[in-house]
Design a protein around this motif. Structure first.
Motif, mmCIF file in Angstrom:
data_model
loop_
_atom_site.group_PDB
_atom_site.id
_atom_site.type_symbol
_atom_site.label_atom_id
_atom_site.label_comp_id
_atom_site.label_asym_id
_atom_site.label_seq_id
_atom_site.Cartn_x
_atom_site.Cartn_y
_atom_site.Cartn_z
ATOM 1 N N ASP B 114 20.643 -4.224 -5.482
ATOM 2 C CA ASP B 114 19.597 -3.475 -4.783
ATOM 3 C C ASP B 114 19.405 -2.105 -5.420
ATOM 4 O OD1 ASP B 114 19.430 -5.545 -3.057
ATOM 5 O OD2 ASP B 114 20.840 -4.685 -1.609
ATOM 6 N N GLU B 115 18.377 -1.426 -4.950
ATOM 7 C CA GLU B 115 18.122 -0.077 -5.437
ATOM 8 C C GLU B 115 19.099 0.894 -4.785
ATOM 9 O OE1 GLU B 115 15.859 1.400 -7.541
ATOM 10 O OE2 GLU B 115 15.526 -0.651 -8.245
ATOM 11 N N VAL B 116 19.422 1.927 -5.528
ATOM 12 C CA VAL B 116 20.222 2.989 -4.941
ATOM 13 C C VAL B 116 19.260 3.923 -4.237
ATOM 14 C CG1 VAL B 116 21.738 4.908 -5.441
ATOM 15 C CG2 VAL B 116 21.896 2.823 -6.753
ATOM 16 N N ASP B 117 19.200 3.814 -2.903
ATOM 17 C CA ASP B 117 18.150 4.577 -2.243
ATOM 18 C C ASP B 117 18.660 5.346 -1.028
ATOM 19 O OD1 ASP B 117 18.804 2.454 -0.771
ATOM 20 O OD2 ASP B 117 16.803 1.575 -0.633
ATOM 21 N N GLY B 118 19.985 5.409 -0.884
ATOM 22 C CA GLY B 118 20.523 6.128 0.271
ATOM 23 C C GLY B 118 20.081 7.587 0.274
ATOM 24 N N GLU B 119 19.960 8.144 1.460
ATOM 25 C CA GLU B 119 19.523 9.527 1.581
ATOM 26 C C GLU B 119 20.751 10.414 1.762
ATOM 27 O OE1 GLU B 119 17.688 12.254 0.886
ATOM 28 O OE2 GLU B 119 16.234 10.604 1.030
#
Lengths: 135, 694
Positions: B114-119
């Motif tokens: 998956d994309e690394v998209d954590g905030e």
């Protein structure tokens, strides 16, 4: 911005040039030898490139050797670190050895194919190559 | 972490290195928390780790991780330079742990493709806020910020674009349905002609039925039509023109597709081959040396000379090597025990054969030892579990590790990490009492859990011992009764057998289900996981003094010493470890009870007899006990006499799992696997515990 694309594969070359021509003037060559020629001519004409995209697997002279030649040449002429031409390797070779080797030789970025254009833009911006930063 | 979606070596390397660094950092934090202070060395080490993570994630363009690592680095930079006094360590450590958890989640996303998209901004703000409050106390010079800000990565790695990006490039998507003229015949070939025509003209298309090579697809084409799903940059008319040229065309419908996802979803598998081109599924990497904690290890490529003594090898390669060595052991036996050699006096050959035997045995030992990994890594991860549990449950527990240098096979380590965690959680949740209760009972305020590993023959014993309240026999019995888990003769159960009940599926003694344990799956999973690697679990307890759970795990699974026996035409291999003795029975020792069950009297004790030829319905000449051989086997205090025709010999055998087609066909009791004998015949390996409990 002056851009040189060295790439033997026609679709890749076209794709890259179409994408990059939004941001500058693009020259295209099909092998490593031509890439070196183009690079030397550009210096002679005092119209040097800002960005060179090098494929690794190319006929005659491969991208890694082109990179090395360019960096050697720059070292001989005493070009300071921050004035060196920015080089992005664009290749389907994704082995860590290739990446490490290229980084050691001094490329600015290594893009694995298929190229993620969004990330490419991000890198161009970080390298300070975009006059008008993307939104 | 085996996921075939990851096939970029750089990404793998990043995940591998970062995971290691994060683990290292966790260890440091746990020790600092115990000592309630940071040494300069530790601060430097943490600083270095954060710096490395920041650098590599910035290079990989994972900006959120980089930003977080940067904030953490700032914090430790401040601690290093200013050495502030009176800092609240547990607060810092909580902050860092939060950060590490965030990084771990992102790494997991990467592993899953998956994309690394954590905030991370909230965490970063927290860190900045904390740093500011520290600085406020200290009045710090401005140069601090500037130094760590000066770092801008000079090199970037642009990872491959995901397939979805390419999909978006096509402007149009169509679904076309083609009906051929009736009675034109060979509809599948007509359809194939269409496909052939379209290839090279259209960028991407799929068709239903998918298989048009054989005649079976004809009925479907006739009734439903030949359906094409097309993605292209060509316009509606162009595609229509192209399809109109089809021979014997009766009817053509062409419509645009809006919902790409659902329409193309049946073809997902085909969409990805370009992505999977790399093909090499992620090999979990293992470290071959104990020097995992070598501090220089984290610096990628920085210090080449330090890397020479250790290499990382993928487990898959080792498995392959192990397999090959196994084959070689068999091949060696095939040569040295070749039936052609029978009766020949070959002195030189025997000499050479002995040498070969020696070398293969050594080779086997080496391969085994290469696969051995100390339990230390698994054990130390438990520190974190204990810490988190204590915080959540407000209990005080200290974890003691003994014998963490004990080595076991890599495969086995993977299988016991989860069970261990379950057991420790259980101990803290159910075993150790709240501090005030402990004090009331006259125990020390904080509980102790001892995690111990030791070698015992060809097994490793791992025990988890706590000094909590112990098991409550009555509660266990009541609970087992409630869930209908009690055997009919429950009055006769010994204490140990009662404790063993907790490993039954659907059992949980804690009244309230907590976040960590009490769903009644834990212990059940533990015991099934352990028996999957050929081990066993036992529980023991002294009320009010604590409980001990012992895992008995074999050192290795791949090669065992076996005794080969013959029954009719079949060969069976009995693990030598469980063999107690073998002998020819005397008529006077044989006892038959009224139910026709046979028993053998040996030195005053009676043992049941299992006739292998009856058990596996093998035809044999020898059916009288006195004519055959008895092999007495023992497992966990229980003994059984196996009746066989004759003993063949003893040799090391390579355990191979029974082929799945046999397993799915029929569940055969008492078989652990099979192996090849020196003469090339197949021998079935008996599962002694299985036979005894059968």
């Amino acid at each position: 911005m002056n851009i040189l694309i060295a790439e033997d594969d026609m679709p890749s070359r076209k794709f890259l040039s179409k994408f990059l021509s939004q941001y500058g003037d693009v020259d295209m060559v099909v092998d490593g030898l031509e890439a070196l020629d183009a690079y030397l001519i550009s210096i002679k004409e005092n119209n040097s490139y800002d960005l060179i995209c090098l494929d690794i697997m190319m006929p005659k002279v491969d991208g890694v050797r082109v990179l090395k030649a360019i960096r050697d040449y720059e070292a001989k002429r005493g070009v300071p670190q921050d004035k060196r031409v920015k080089v992005i390797m664009t290749t389907a070779l994704e082995g860590t050895d290739f990446v490490k080797n290229s980084f050691e030789l001094g490329c600015e970025a290594y893009a694995a194919k298929p190229i993620d254009t969004q990330k490419l833009l991000e890198v161009l911006e970080k390298l300070g190559l975009l006059e008008f930063p993307s939104q | 972490m085996t996921n075939e979606r990851i096939n970029e070596p750089m990404l793998e390397l990043f995940i591998f290195e970062t995971t290691q660094l994060v683990e290292q950092l966790e260890q440091i934090l746990i020790t600092t928390e115990k000592n309630a202070s940071f040494t300069t060395e530790q601060i430097n080490e943490i600083f270095r780790i954060m710096h490395t993570i920041k650098g590599s994630s910035a290079m990989m363009l994972f900006n959120n991780i980089a930003a977080l690592a940067h904030a953490l680095e700032d914090l430790f930079f401040f601690l290093r330079e200013e050495k502030p006094q009176g800092v609240n360590f547990s607060e810092i450590i909580d902050l860092v742990f939060n950060g590490l958890d965030f990084i771990n989640v992102e790494l997991l996303k990467l592993t899953n493709g998956d994309e690394v998209d954590g905030e991370a901004s909230r965490l970063i703000e927290q860190l900045h806020g904390y740093l500011l409050s520290l600085k406020g106390d200290q009045l710090v010079q401005e140069n601090l910020q500037s130094e760590s800000d000066s770092f801008i990565p000079q090199q970037f790695y642009i990872s491959k674009s995901k397939q979805s990006g390419i999909e978006g490039q096509f402007e149009n998507a169509f679904q076309a349905t083609i009906y051929f003229e009736e009675n034109c015949g060979m509809e599948n070939l007509r359809a194939f002609g269409v496909v052939n025509e379209l290839e090279g003209q259209l960028e991407e298309f799929y068709h239903l039925p998918q298989n048009i090579e054989d005649d079976e697809s004809i009925p479907e084409i006739l009734t439903e039509g030949f359906r094409l799903f097309i993605k292209t940059n060509h316009s509606d008319e162009e595609v229509r023109d192209l399809l109109q040229q089809t021979m014997f065309l009766k009817e053509l419908t062409l419509k645009g597709i809006d919902d790409l996802e659902t329409a193309f979803c049946p073809f997902r598998n085909e969409l990805t081959p370009t992505e999977l081109r790399g093909g090499n599924s992620l090999n979990s990497l293992m470290t071959l040396d104990q020097a995992e904690r070598d501090p220089t290890k984290g610096k990628p490529a920085a210090s080449a000379q330090n890397h020479q003594s250790i290499i990382n090898v993928s487990v898959a390669k080792l498995d392959k090597l192990m397999d090959l060595v196994g084959e070689m052991v068999i091949a060696e036996a095939m040569v040295t025990q070749n039936p052609d050699l029978k009766g020949l006096d070959l002195q030189n050959f025997q000499k050479a054969a002995r040498q070969l035997n020696k070398i293969t045995t050594e080779l086997q030992d080496i391969v085994m030892s290469v696969r051995m990994v100390p339990l230390a890594g698994t054990f130390q991860k438990m520190n974190r579990t204990v810490r988190d549990m204590c915080k959540k449950l407000n209990k005080e527990v200290s974890l003691k590790l003994i014998g963490e240098e004990t080595e076991v096979d890599k495969n086995i380590i993977e299988h016991i990490a989860d069970p261990l965690m379950h057991l420790i959680r259980n101990s803290i949740d159910h075993g150790i009492e709240e501090p005030h209760i402990r004090e009331a009972k006259g125990k020390s305020r904080s509980g102790t859990i001892v995690l111990e590993a030791k070698n015992a023959g060809s097994d490793v014993l791992v025990s988890i011992r706590d000094d909590g309240q112990g098991f409550n026999k009555e509660k266990i019995l009541a609970k087992a009764f409630k869930h209908n888990l009690l055997p009919p003769n429950f009055e006769e159960l010994s204490n140990k057998e009662i404790y063993q009940l907790i490993f039954l599926p659907g059992f949980s003694t804690n009244e309230s289900v907590t976040e960590f344990s009490g769903r009644g799956v834990g212990m059940d999973v533990v015991s099934s996981n352990i028996s999957a690697v050929g081990g066993s679990v036992t529980a023991d307890s002294i009320p009010e003094e604590g409980a001990t759970i012992t895992l008995k795990i074999p050192l290795t699974l791949a090669i065992i010493d076996g005794m080969t026996v013959k029954v009719g035409n079949a060969r069976y291999t009995i693990p030598t470890i469980s063999v107690k003795e073998s002998f020819k029975p005397k008529l006077s020792d044989i006892i038959v009870d009224p139910d026709q069950r046979e028993m053998l009297m040996v030195r005053g004790h009676c043992y049941p007899v299992l006739r292998l030829h009856q058990f596996y319905r093998v035809k044999t000449e020898i059916i009288e006990l006195i004519k055959g051989m008895i092999v007495m086997v023992e497992q966990e205090g229980k003994t059984l006499c196996l009746f066989v025709d004759e003993l063949v010999g003893q040799q090391q055998v390579v355990v191979k799992a029974l082929p799945t087609y046999i397993k799915t066909l029929k569940e055969i009791p008492g078989l652990a696997g099979c192996t090849l004998l020196g003469d090339g015949s197949i021998s079935l390996i008996l599962d002694i515990p299985g036979l005894i409990s059968y």
